[in-house]
Design an enzyme around this catalytic site. Structure first.
Site, short mmCIF file in Angstrom:
data_model
loop_
_atom_site.label_atom_id
_atom_site.label_comp_id
_atom_site.label_asym_id
_atom_site.label_seq_id
_atom_site.Cartn_x
_atom_site.Cartn_y
_atom_site.Cartn_z
N HIS B 32 0.91 -1.29 0.04
CA HIS B 32 -0.13 -0.15 0.05
C HIS B 32 0.97 1.19 -0.09
CE1 HIS B 32 -2.34 -3.18 1.91
NE2 HIS B 32 -3.39 -2.73 1.05
N HIS B 72 -2.46 -0.66 7.14
CA HIS B 72 -1.96 -0.83 5.67
C HIS B 72 -0.74 0.27 5.21
CE1 HIS B 72 -5.46 1.61 5.20
NE2 HIS B 72 -4.72 2.23 4.08
N PRO B 121 -6.49 -5.03 10.36
CA PRO B 121 -7.97 -5.13 10.46
C PRO B 121 -8.54 -3.80 10.81
CG PRO B 121 -6.97 -7.08 11.42
CD PRO B 121 -5.86 -5.77 11.42
N ASP B 161 -10.50 6.23 6.38
CA ASP B 161 -12.09 6.22 6.06
C ASP B 161 -12.55 4.78 6.75
OD1 ASP B 161 -12.50 8.56 4.46
OD2 ASP B 161 -11.21 7.61 3.17
N ASN B 191 -9.23 11.27 3.10
CA ASN B 191 -8.52 11.37 1.48
C ASN B 191 -9.76 10.92 0.61
OD1 ASN B 191 -9.00 8.55 1.36
ND2 ASN B 191 -6.65 8.14 1.88
N HIS B 265 -4.45 3.13 -3.86
CA HIS B 265 -4.56 2.48 -2.68
C HIS B 265 -3.37 1.44 -2.37
CE1 HIS B 265 -6.51 0.95 1.08
NE2 HIS B 265 -6.13 -0.46 0.62
N GLU B 415 -19.84 -4.79 23.00
CA GLU B 415 -18.72 -5.94 23.38
C GLU B 415 -17.25 -5.88 22.42
OE1 GLU B 415 -22.03 -6.48 22.36
OE2 GLU B 415 -22.95 -7.10 23.95
N PHE B 441 -21.83 -13.99 23.08
CA PHE B 441 -21.32 -12.62 22.58
C PHE B 441 -19.79 -12.58 22.34
CE2 PHE B 441 -25.69 -11.37 24.79
CZ PHE B 441 -26.21 -11.73 23.66
N HIS B 477 -29.36 -16.89 22.87
CA HIS B 477 -28.20 -16.86 23.85
C HIS B 477 -27.34 -17.86 24.39
CE1 HIS B 477 -30.32 -13.02 23.82
NE2 HIS B 477 -29.87 -12.55 24.89
N ARG B 524 -23.52 -20.49 33.89
CA ARG B 524 -24.63 -19.74 34.64
C ARG B 524 -25.27 -20.37 35.84
NH1 ARG B 524 -30.91 -19.67 33.28
NH2 ARG B 524 -31.69 -18.37 34.82
#
Lengths: 669, 669
Positions: B32, B72, B121, B161, B191, B265, B415, B441, B477, B524
């Protein structure tokens, strides 16, 4: 005929919803009652005066969609379904949260007539609603004529604080605002309380400014003010070019002694609080699950009126069908999924023997599929060129004079919203939607992929760059655990095709056979065409695995591989044969489909008494169920590295020489 | 001594960064270049005039942090590290994206001195930066005295962005705004171009209004305007009570013929465009990787000045240490992770024989741990009560007169941001952070969990409600695939303790031994205490598995279980014994740790010639590596259902009777 809705009768119906909720939670011993109690007034008003539906035909194509993003408020939805004469009895409500009931703890698509979507994991309903609204706009532009024909319905969603705090709601709201989805109306339950305390503990956004910044039409009403809500909803529907949010101030647990408190989120109340609340609301203590006769009479009238309105809509639709037979036929074909019988053959045509990256094969198959199945709608999270997801004959959604005539969706760098939106399009039932990104970013999408699997809907995820052979971008971009993690999702079918014909068969499966979501794992790098022992048959792919190379004599070892590792396995098999080791090579385009086969099919291809090796340029542990404890999973042991992919192949041992040596060593030969 | 930075010299240095980027990408053949070229001016200015660091000691505790969320743009960072005399040579830069180099495709924590965090990421760097800033504020409030002592540094992040389109950036920005993290300064690289085209294709938010709605201090500058940037950064630092974002307008690929285009890019440019760009920028064509002498001279001076400034800071810190010996000692203890040697014994004290939900055991162990290790900082995504994550002796972060004196973080229903923030706190190195939510989750958090594993940092995730025994909340759940999917992440250690002592040993591991992230899987429902064959030893848990019940004679079967299924396995073992089948029961608190043991340890406990059964109230397929193809994984085959957990246990077969019957049938007895 509907009775007049006097203020007393209105309150009585709202309190009936509250009473049903309290009793259902009390009987179950656990459940959420605060939100249904707080939302009873505005959401009853929405259903009574705004939502278009036919309780006798929950799947009526022109109905408005109701998405309870705050799925924990399920008793609100169940109460309304019961009261408006959907197929949900008081006995069903009494079985709230019990095994096998139609009233599970959170609404589940397919379990209850009138439940449009499974919700509960926060933010998901919001994102899915954006997809449903997009599908509506696409259908309107493609099939309708002016105000006549399909796609004129609205998508209403009820979202909680929790929904709005989840990242997916911002992502999907951003795209909804960008695309100007005027057919989406969100009612935000602004009750200023979450489980841990007042919302102010963690959330101090200016919600109005936030949605305005994302291009939404924002209004605020008091949840008690039904006239204000009517006006806001009318104004929202009149706003054609922007999605709307109505910030609705409510009181969690309204009518109870817990009103406005965090603890009102979940119950049960216990006998004393139940009694006090019922007395306060004028609900008789006996019987439980009480519905007053006058409420029944009124709601029977309203249900009848909804059915009549639907009949009138049907008459208009028939007139449209007559005036626009071609459009009507196309619409029916889309919703009926009319497809040529020999689809797999058509799609695979010309691909045998062709070397290419499987992502490129996928791109070319997509073009052919779009020709015979114009219901394809899809795109990528800003990697369209890399994912090969663009339909060449279609325009971009959101662009030009007819922004919803296109088939290519630019989801933006919003993988999570993309997955939910694709699911929402699938739920609408008109289009066959897909979403593309790099496989490593499937991690961003898992909560929505899981919901698709749970609902059994036909979303397709096109994951390219499916192994460490991503190469130079390095470990952040190289999936190693993602294939195993995707294969672990029940009901999701993962395809990792090895070449053009396998890719074509997998897409044919998506279009004509899939009963749930499908994920593709496609190579970035070029892959040689598979040398097959016998002519290609799509059924081999649909069975999940087939023998691509068999030795003349009994195999000493069975080598399993998928995708870009199949040619490696074949080359290794040849090499081993030259060294006196007889290797059968099995291509496994879908481990999921293969492991669902009867034992005799599996054992016939992968005999239990022959040592088994699986090779995968990822962890490959999901092969253990075939390879066993004593077999060899020849895969990655950890994360990859940044380097040209051929260097990685050598470094991590994915060459015929190194694989053959490992197999010989494993066999002790 | 630093030369004066004339406009010509400034341009020369900026173009040196661009030239190094072009050449590195050209040599690698992929990479990049657009972002580094566009950001060269503002980010060089940031490093030159604002960022506080010591190139000779990248880990200096008081340094400002620089987070390249747009990972990148790695060549921007590598160029700056090289030019400012970090340990990164031109040869390292020439090896960009090659195997084993210090310059992988995306920045990787631990691979390169001066790289604070692994990024790539999108959105992750933004979220992690919020955690780093929060750690700074916590350290300042807890240890510093007025303007003296630690925690006065700033966290600077560069976001693209793509970062701003990811949901995690909204979530984490929302919390940063809510908490008023004035020590966080984000430079947004506006950009207006993404990979698929102009940003306007998918993104039309009013970014200024968006961040203002979230309580941020927003400024805008032209990326060319260094004086404007200086002023904006000064103003951002002066703004103590709000995080700042500086919207910086840049041109992707600036200086090249591809400037402003999507294709800028990624490269390489190819020989012609390289030549044209270098000619345009006044960079000699030969040699490649050219650094002008005057740039070297200037930057050597600046590096020296940074070192001197650090020395001055050290002097002030020494004075603070002398004035505040207790605080200094506490700070050193925190960063040095000083812990009692017998931690596991202390934590386990009094828990043997106690029946309770393991989430409750975890909550009580946490209280004890906080006493001996005051570096614990954590909380939950709005489920603190359910996750048992609250430190009773600590106040809430963000509340009261001293909002950063507390240890309990309310992350809100976010989360994904929570996981990134916890990682950011871990990267800061002062505190031992944890995050709690329901296990299902964990899907929302995977991209950040993966980064923690890749970086090998000490984040802890407290996942409660770890099986279908969530009960009434139903399949949305109830985790079924999450345990397998978490165990699949390389470098993440998953603990699923069965009772109090096992839970205590796992927390002791977190505090004193872990070299990477740890995830807890906690029940639980109430769970009986484990009946152990021999006295409890924490080492058994740290080995990953141990025998809890052994028959008098040679076992006919080995039963593996973890968590709430251990008592079930023990009861089943007793039942089988009464029926003449000898069962060994092995508790597996960490399958990850156990499968890392030498073969003889594994084979000794789980002999290869004895039929093996694994029982798990989830899919349990990750046990296949021990159970083999012919063994029995007695787990879920799909999603769960909404019902009281004991009904689910019976329905899905998790009772001693049903399990014993299945094992006998499996053994043919």
């Amino acid at each position: 005929m509907a009775t007049e809705l006097s203020p007393e009768l209105r309150r009585s119906i709202e309190n009936t919803i509250r009473g049903l909720t309290i009793d259902a939670v009390e009987r179950a011993g656990i459940g959420h009652l605060g939100a249904p109690m707080g939302l009873a007034r505005p959401v009853f008003q929405l259903w009574d005066r705004h939502l278009r539906f036919d309780p006798s035909d929950p799947d009526w194509a022109l109905r408005d969609r109701f998405v309870l993003s705050a799925g924990h408020a399920s008793m609100l939805l169940y109460s309304l379904l019961h009261l408006f004469e959907y197929e949900l009895s008081l006995d069903d409500i009494k079985a709230f949260r019990q095994l096998g009931s139609r009233t599970p703890g959170h609404p589940e698509f397919g379990e209850t007539a009138g439940v449009e979507i499974t919700t509960g994991p926060l933010g998901q309903g919001f994102g899915h609603a954006v997809g449903m609204a997009l599908a509506g706009r696409l259908a309107r532009e493609r099939f309708a004529t002016g105000s006549e024909g399909p796609g004129h319905h609205f998508v209403y969603a009820v979202a909680s604080d929790g929904d709005l705090m989840e990242g997916i709601s911002y992502e999907s709201a951003s795209l909804a605002g960008h695309l100007g989805l005027g057919n989406l109306i969100v009612l935000y339950d602004d009750n200023q309380v979450t489980i841990d305390g007042p919302t102010s503990l963690t959330f101090s956004e200016d919600v109005r400014a936030r949605f305005e910044a994302q291009g939404w039409h924002v209004q605020g009403v008091d949840g008690d003010d039904t006239a204000g809500l009517d006006a806001a909803l009318e104004s929202a529907r009149a706003e054609g070019g922007r999605p709307s949010i109505v910030i609705t101030r409510t009181t969690i647990g309204e009518g109870s002694g817990w009103a406005g408190l965090s603890k009102a989120h979940g119950g049960p109340f216990g006998a004393d609080e139940v009694r006090a609340t019922k007395e306060n609301l004028g609900i008789p203590l006996d019987p439980e699950f009480f519905v007053p006769d006058e409420a029944r009479t009124y709601l029977a009238g309203r249900a009848a009126a909804k059915r009549e309105a639907r009949a009138a809509d049907d008459t208009r639709l028939s007139a449209w069908r007559e005036a626009e037979p071609e459009r009507a036929k196309a619409w029916d074909a889309a919703r009926g999924r009319t497809l040529p019988a020999d689809l797999a053959v058509t799609l695979a045509d010309g691909l045998e023997g062709k070397a290419d990256a499987t992502r490129k094969h996928s791109g070319s198959v997509l073009q052919k599929l779009a020709e015979v199945a114009p219901i394809l709608v899809g795109g990528s999270a800003d990697l369209a060129g890399s994912n090969n997801t663009t339909l060449k004959g279609a325009s971009d959604v959101g662009q030009g004079e007819t922004p919803f005539a296109g088939g290519n969706v630019h989801y933006g760098i919003r993988e999570h919203a993309m997955a939910a939106i694709v699911n929402g399009i699938a739920l609408d039932g008109t289009f066959l939607p897909y979403a593309g990104t790099f496989m490593v970013f499937s991690d961003y999408m898992r909560p929505s992929i899981r919901l698709a699997a749970l609902m059994g809907i036909r979303s397709t995820y096109v994951f390219t760059h499916d192994s460490i052979f991503v190469g130079e971008d390095g470990p952040t971009h190289q999936p190693v655990e993602q294939l195993d993690a995707l294969r672990a999702i029940p009901g999701l079918t993962v395809f990792r095709p090895a070449d053009g014909p396998e890719t074509a068969a997998a897409w044919a499966y998506v279009a004509s056979q899939a009963e749930g979501p499908v994920a593709f794992a496609l190579s970035r790098q070029g892959v040689p065409a598979v040398e097959r022992a016998k002519p290609f048959a799509a059924e081999d792919v649909w069975r999940g695995a087939y023998v691509v190379r068999d030795p003349a004599s009994t195999p000493d070892v069975v080598v399993l591989a998928s995708g870009s590792e199949v040619p490696l396995a074949v080359d290794t098999g040849k090499k081993l044969e030259a060294e006196g080791v007889q290797a059968r090579v099995v291509s496994v385009p879908s481990l999921d489909l293969f492991t669902r086969q009867p034992d005799d099919v599996i054992d016939g291809m992968v005999p239990r008494d022959v040592p088994t090796v699986a090779v995968e340029a990822g962890l490959g542990e999901s092969y253990r169920r075939l390879v066993g404890r004593d077999g060899l999973v020849y895969g990655m042991k950890g994360f990859g590295a940044s380097a040209p992919w051929k260097h990685l192949a050598d470094h991590f041992g994915f060459t015929p020489d190194k694989l053959a040596a490992a197999i010989r060593s494993h066999l002790g030969r």
